[in-house]
Design a protein around this motif. Structure first.
Motif, short mmCIF file in Angstrom:
data_model
loop_
_atom_site.label_atom_id
_atom_site.label_comp_id
_atom_site.label_asym_id
_atom_site.label_seq_id
_atom_site.Cartn_x
_atom_site.Cartn_y
_atom_site.Cartn_z
N TYR A 141 146.05 -26.52 -38.97
CA TYR A 141 146.40 -25.38 -38.12
C TYR A 141 147.05 -24.26 -38.92
O TYR A 141 147.61 -24.48 -39.99
CB TYR A 141 147.31 -25.82 -36.97
N ARG A 142 146.96 -23.07 -38.35
CA ARG A 142 147.55 -21.88 -38.94
C ARG A 142 149.03 -21.82 -38.56
O ARG A 142 149.38 -21.61 -37.40
CB ARG A 142 146.83 -20.64 -38.44
N LEU A 145 150.01 -18.30 -37.07
CA LEU A 145 149.59 -18.07 -35.68
C LEU A 145 150.39 -18.94 -34.71
O LEU A 145 150.69 -18.51 -33.59
CB LEU A 145 148.09 -18.36 -35.52
N MET A 169 146.92 -19.02 -29.08
CA MET A 169 146.54 -18.43 -30.36
C MET A 169 145.24 -17.64 -30.29
O MET A 169 144.91 -16.91 -31.23
CB MET A 169 146.42 -19.53 -31.42
N GLY A 178 141.30 -19.93 -30.85
CA GLY A 178 142.44 -20.83 -30.92
C GLY A 178 142.09 -22.18 -31.51
O GLY A 178 142.94 -22.83 -32.14
N GLY A 256 142.51 -20.89 -35.10
CA GLY A 256 143.92 -21.23 -35.10
C GLY A 256 144.14 -22.68 -35.47
O GLY A 256 145.09 -23.03 -36.18
#
Length: 433
Positions: A141-142, A145, A169, A178, A256
């Protein structure tokens, strides 16, 4: 070729002449993912050490499975080495279709292979394929974000949290989805993902009498949750996206979150990723029922019985899946880029322990149990597959029905009804009922 390699090649060829050994050209079928592409770039090292040349047949995952299965079942003899996994290896080994790897050298150190990998690539205690790398699946995951959304990723998230975070996201104007997940038809593509996900929702492929279970509330919950989340927060055309498509989207900054093979971690944090500095990792999600949605797999190298080049093929397998190959990649490309998940010694190495995703990968692998993958008892071994010969054909058809539902070509209810009927029909024809 460098001077060092040239001298190595000359030495190797001298040894071949002196010992009467015969240089071969071996043909290898493999999958078109990053670690396998990287391995092809080091083939000169193998040739320099052995004198053997290599011809590569590199194929998309679904095509690879079809080609090698056809070749092994028809004794086609096109390949001296095949890239296969934990589904095929025990079945093909039991059928006598693969050369046993029971005489690998002491230097190779077969006992260093992680037990989860060796067990999944063996039949009756005999190893029939050597893991090039091993994997489970996890959340990538980011972090930027997630922070912007005002959320914090747990180490062990639930599916409800994942859906909430995906919605938070998603920014269509900025072309940020997202979440990116596999929807592509194929038993080992989207089929593998949704099966692993279904385990965490309490679903299973078969009850203990081999009756299909797609007419259950658990499977309806799985598919409806997946489709609702992906329609709201996933990329356009997600029904045709597999591993490589989602990797590309993530590396372009368009996802995301991505839940997929742990082996992807080195790519999303590598030079080709535009978001490499803001990637975090978590265990695959659950729903509180006691099963997470992570799978267990190894892309492994096996030798089809009947090859005329068995000795050269074994030399290649020892080279490609050795501690020495890991060190070769580390020396040239850094420890983050070595093939993961196959050897105990890698996870005991302080250099690798410093890699940010190393421990989460190992935790994911160790938490996956193919002998106990479902909430309710099931008659099969396997997490994202059922280890029976008929599964690949049945699951390919089922995954096609699911992908059609994701694309809006039919309802989830219609897809599950078709899956139920075709699975029971195939199992009855195969004599399970």
């Amino acid at each position: 070729m460098s001077l060092k390699n040239a001298l190595s090649a000359a030495t190797a060829m001298s040894l071949l002449v002196a010992t009467g050994a015969h240089a071969e050209t071996i043909t290898i079928a493999t999958v078109n993912n990053g670690d396998m592409i990287r391995m092809q770039g080091y083939t000169d090292d193998f040739t320099a050490k052995t004198g053997h040349e290599v011809e590569w047949v590199t194929l998309e995952e679904n095509v690879l499975r079809q080609r090698v299965t056809t070749d092994i079942t028809t004794k086609g003899g096109q390949f001296d080495i095949m890239t296969i996994g934990m589904y095929e290896t025990p079945i093909w080994g039991a059928n006598g279709w693969l050369v046993p790897l029971d005489d690998l050298s002491d230097e190779y150190d077969v006992d260093d292979i992680l037990p989860a990998m060796a067990g999944g690539l063996s039949h009756d205690g005999t190893l029939y394929a050597a893991p090039f790398y091993g994997e489970s699946s996890m959340v990538m995951y980011r972090t930027d974000l997630m922070e912007a959304a005002g959320l914090e990723m747990p180490d062990a998230p639930t599916w409800d949290f994942i859906a909430e975070a995906a919605a938070a996201m998603t920014d269509r104007d900025a072309d940020i989805n997202g979440i990116c997940l596999r929807g592509k038809a194929g038993w080992g593509e989207g089929g593998a993902f949704i099966t692993a996900m279904s385990n965490s929702f309490g679903a299973r492929w078969f009850d203990e009498d081999w009756n299909a279970q797609f007419d259950t509330e658990q499977w309806a919950n799985t598919l409806n949750f997946y489709k609702s989340m992906m329609d709201a927060s996933g990329p356009a055309g997600y029904a045709t996206n597999g591993f490589n498509e989602n990797l590309s989207l993530f590396n372009q900054g368009k996802c995301g979150m991505w839940i997929d093979a742990t082996v992807a971690a080195s790519f999303v944090t590598g030079d080709d990723s535009t978001v490499a500095d803001s990637v975090g990792f978590a265990l695959a999600p659950d729903t509180g029922l006691g099963k997470r949605s992570n799978w267990l797999w190894a892309w492994a190298l096996a030798i089809p019985a009947g090859t005329q080049k068995e000795a050269a093929a074994k030399e290649f397998i020892e080279w490609a899946t050795s501690k020495g190959y890991i060190e070769l990649v580390a020396e040239n490309e850094g420890w983050a880029n070595v093939p993961p998940g196959a050897r105990k010694s890698l996870y005991d190495n302080p250099n690798y322990q410093a890699v940010p995703f190393a421990q989460m990968t190992l935790d994911s692998i160790l938490s996956a149990d193919p002998t106990d993958s479902t909430v309710d008892p099931s008659p099969y071994v396997g997490i994202q597959f059922a280890a029976i010969p008929e599964f690949a054909g049945i699951a390919t058809e089922v995954s096609q029905e699911f992908s059609a539902a994701y694309a809006g070509q039919q309802t989830v209810e219609e897809a599950l009804a078709k899956a139920q009927a075709l699975t029971n029909e195939a199992m009855e024809a195969a004599g399970y009922k």
